[in-house]
Enzyme design. Structure first.
Site, PDB file in Angstrom:
ATOM      1  N   ASP A  61       1.060  -1.103   0.109  1.00 22.75           N
ATOM      2  CA  ASP A  61      -0.409   0.295   0.335  1.00 22.75           C
ATOM      3  C   ASP A  61       0.827   1.493   0.024  1.00 22.75           C
ATOM      4  O   ASP A  61       2.200   1.209   0.229  1.00 22.75           O
ATOM      5  CB  ASP A  61      -1.089   0.278   1.428  1.00 22.75           C
ATOM      6  CG  ASP A  61      -2.568   1.075   0.918  1.00 22.75           C
ATOM      7  OD1 ASP A  61      -2.242   1.304  -0.039  1.00 22.75           O
ATOM      8  OD2 ASP A  61      -2.657   0.746   1.844  1.00 22.75           O
ATOM      9  N   GLU A  75      10.355   5.151  -9.484  1.00 20.39           N
ATOM     10  CA  GLU A  75      10.953   4.933  -7.943  1.00 20.39           C
ATOM     11  C   GLU A  75      10.138   3.770  -7.135  1.00 20.39           C
ATOM     12  O   GLU A  75      10.359   3.450  -6.199  1.00 20.39           O
ATOM     13  CB  GLU A  75      10.855   6.651  -6.920  1.00 20.39           C
ATOM     14  CG  GLU A  75      12.087   6.851  -8.213  1.00 20.39           C
ATOM     15  CD  GLU A  75      12.156   8.550  -6.873  1.00 20.39           C
ATOM     16  OE1 GLU A  75      11.300   8.403  -5.943  1.00 20.39           O
ATOM     17  OE2 GLU A  75      12.773   9.730  -7.310  1.00 20.39           O
ATOM     18  N   ASP A 113      -2.372  -2.133  -3.387  1.00 20.85           N
ATOM     19  CA  ASP A 113      -3.804  -1.681  -2.722  1.00 20.85           C
ATOM     20  C   ASP A 113      -3.422  -0.643  -2.915  1.00 20.85           C
ATOM     21  O   ASP A 113      -2.284  -0.108  -3.361  1.00 20.85           O
ATOM     22  CB  ASP A 113      -3.861  -1.730  -0.937  1.00 20.85           C
ATOM     23  CG  ASP A 113      -5.516  -1.525  -0.562  1.00 20.85           C
ATOM     24  OD1 ASP A 113      -6.438  -0.027  -1.521  1.00 20.85           O
ATOM     25  OD2 ASP A 113      -6.238  -1.732   0.560  1.00 20.85           O
ATOM     26  N   HIS A 132      -0.438  -0.953   4.900  1.00 21.08           N
ATOM     27  CA  HIS A 132      -1.593   0.812   5.893  1.00 21.08           C
ATOM     28  C   HIS A 132      -1.018   1.107   6.726  1.00 21.08           C
ATOM     29  O   HIS A 132      -0.482   2.711   6.694  1.00 21.08           O
ATOM     30  CB  HIS A 132      -3.073   0.253   5.411  1.00 21.08           C
ATOM     31  CG  HIS A 132      -4.017   1.993   5.863  1.00 21.08           C
ATOM     32  ND1 HIS A 132      -3.694   3.591   5.187  1.00 21.08           N
ATOM     33  CD2 HIS A 132      -4.048   2.348   6.811  1.00 21.08           C
ATOM     34  CE1 HIS A 132      -4.285   4.205   5.209  1.00 21.08           C
ATOM     35  NE2 HIS A 132      -4.729   3.670   6.854  1.00 21.08           N
TER      36      HIS A 132
END
Length: 562
Positions: A322, A360, A392, A537
């Site tokens: 994420d 990147e 995600d 996350h």
């Protein structure tokens, strides 16, 4: 939009128009017949992307009297009554949502102007919601705990499948692997001494039921509770003992600068697992909150809490990735990768990197993935043979870039780690939480989704799979409702399988995905996404909001960001 004040100018200042310069006072009077105070300063904001496309590249200046605040202030967010009143309008239960949708459809079909526009475009909107007859519910998962790596004394936890929450009797269940907390430092301000003692007593009490030993801490009470005092105490007392396992800080409130300072020092400068708790939760002994904290302490020490049966044995690795915007740097984001290290997916390895552009990001993803594979090989003696990636943080319009630039570099990286013959079975799945689709379940007697939409409805149960009717015929995708909600209509999560040579049937991949939503140790229940996505996350959020630099790799095998 974010704004700042321009106190060097006021509303009598002028700006250029095609007809010549005009003051803000005169512009709003002639254009909108509005009279404004010419002495007020101006608010300045940067042009949006849409403004730039339209040719407006200079800063936009506005009179404050014609602007209003948007969103919710921190005081409003913490006001229970405000949130409750707001939820009554934003979190509609399935029956109310269904009724309002049919009322909206009625207004559309009863408006001649709308019908004329639809006929012009040769469009038609059905008068009924779509009925899905081939949705199915996956079997309830068994939550298990055991003792040791040999899986002795396996116990299964009973819980309500509809609520998907096993927190009720959690306090009396032993965790899979508990790390004894023998040497830990507890720092708190002198005014919170009573709450600190209440926490120690509650934590040691609940730890016995969870099968974890917690010794009495080294107590450090400080005269002030500002950021500098905590960091100084950590430097002088918290880390001077070589065998210190954990630093716990009791804070009087949620001040961000203090929290950030503590986490920066203990995640970057002197890596050591840490836990921040709020004193307000311990005005009296609170066993419920203490239980959650003890579980977090165990996870941050490398422990394991519970498990589900994942039948893909022998070399499985699941990965969550994420991204999150770095609040300290414009245009820079954090990419976090979390990968499982064992077949039961109870141990995790975490890495992160920073990026300003997509190239990147690809480099950061490959580097983090490489580190996870090396650690997996170190612990298991071999590289994984089956890898499932849950990606995600993919926004609208970013899917082509992910397909074109992320998957192949990862496949190339596999060969640099395992040699030219290393080709694990590989699946790459895009996870999307922001979806407009909502599924409403009839109550079983045929009422609810017909005619005028007045019948009672309910949320679909956790484990509901929808992979027909509303999915894309050219894609391998599905919706999964994995969580339960107490208020409003449950939101499904959309999964788009963009790469798959795992050799699994769709039903089996869907079941593995559902199983992983049970493995987030910060909540004794199912969540919206697979656990590695939520861990990624949490890590990206901590780095992007508080650390603004890569955490020490010494913490990589611990869930230090919970």
């Amino acid at each position: 939009r974010r704004v700042h004040g321009d106190f060097a100018s006021d509303c009598t200042s002028t700006f250029d128009r095609k007809t010549g310069p005009i003051s803000y006072v005169d512009y709003f009077k002639t254009q909108y017949n509005l009279t404004i105070d010419g002495k007020q300063p101006l608010l300045v904001t940067k042009p949006s992307r849409q403004d730039i496309k339209a040719g407006r590249t200079t800063p936009i200046k506005l009179p404050p009297s014609l602007c209003s605040l948007t969103g919710m202030s921190e005081s409003m967010k913490s006001d229970f009554k405000v949130r409750k009143d707001l939820d009554a309008h934003t979190k509609l239960n399935p029956t109310t949502r269904n009724k309002q949708l049919y009322e909206f459809l009625g207004r559309i079909h009863g408006n001649p102007d709308v019908k004329k526009d639809l006929d012009y475009w040769n469009m038609d909107i059905s008068q009924n919601l779509l009925k899905i007859t081939r949705a199915r519910v996956l079997p309830q998962e068994k939550i298990a705990s055991w003792q040791g790596d040999e899986h002795k004394n396996v116990q299964f936890w009973d819980y309500d499948a509809k609520a998907a929450d096993w927190g009720g009797g959690f306090r009396n269940r032993s965790m899979i692997r508990s790390i004894p907390l023998d040497k830990w430092v507890f720092i708190y301000s002198q005014r919170n001494k009573a709450e600190a003692e209440a926490f120690v007593e509650a934590a040691r009490q609940v730890s016995r039921g969870l099968g974890m030993r917690i010794n009495d801490p080294i107590r450090v009470d400080i005269p002030r509770d500002d950021a500098a005092s905590f960091v100084t105490a950590i430097k002088t007392e918290g880390t001077k003992h070589r065998d210190t396992q954990m630093v716990v800080c009791m804070l009087s409130n949620n001040r961000k600068d203090r929290y950030d300072a503590i986490k920066k020092y203990l995640c970057i400068e002197n890596p050591l697992p840490s836990q921040c708790i709020l004193s307000k939760h311990y005005k009296k002994k609170n066993l419920s909150v203490a239980t959650k904290v003890v579980v977090q302490l165990n996870c941050k020490l490398g422990g394991e809490v519970w498990a589900v049966d994942i039948p893909l044995k022998g070399g499985l690795m699941v990965v969550g990735y994420d991204t999150y915007h770095d609040s300290s740097s414009n245009g820079r984001s954090v990419g976090a990768l979390v990968a499982s290290l064992n077949s039961s997916c109870t141990r995790w390895h975490s890495r992160c990197g920073f990026q300003h552009n997509h190239q990147e990001l690809v480099d950061s993803l490959s580097h983090s993935f490489r580190g996870a594979l090396i650690q997996y090989q170190k612990l298991n003696g071999a590289l994984p043979t089956k890898i499932i990636v849950y990606r995600d943080g993919v926004g609208e319009g970013q899917l082509p870039a992910v397909l074109d630039h992320e998957i192949q570099p990862v496949l190339n990286m596999f060969k640099t780690v395992g040699g030219t013959d290393y080709e694990p079975q590989f699946g790459f799945i895009i996870v999307k939480k922001r979806v407009n689709a909502r599924f409403l379940k009839t109550n079983g007697n045929g009422n609810g989704n017909g005619g005028n939409g007045n019948g009672p409805l309910e949320n679909p149960p956790p484990g509901t799979i929808v992979d027909t009717d509303v999915t894309q015929p050219e894609s391998y995708d599905f919706y999964l409702v994995s969580q339960s909600v107490r208020q409003g209509t449950v939101a499904p999560t959309h999964y788009n399988v963009v790469r798959d040579n795992l050799g699994l049937k769709p039903d089996h991949l869907q079941r593995v995905t559902y199983k992983l939503t049970h493995m987030y140790y910060n909540w004794p229940g199912t969540i919206r996404v697979p656990a590695p996505c939520q861990y990624a996350h949490k890590m990206a959020f901590l780095v992007g909001q508080s650390l603004h630099a890569a955490p020490s790799e010494a913490l990589s095998d611990y869930l230090y960001y919970l």
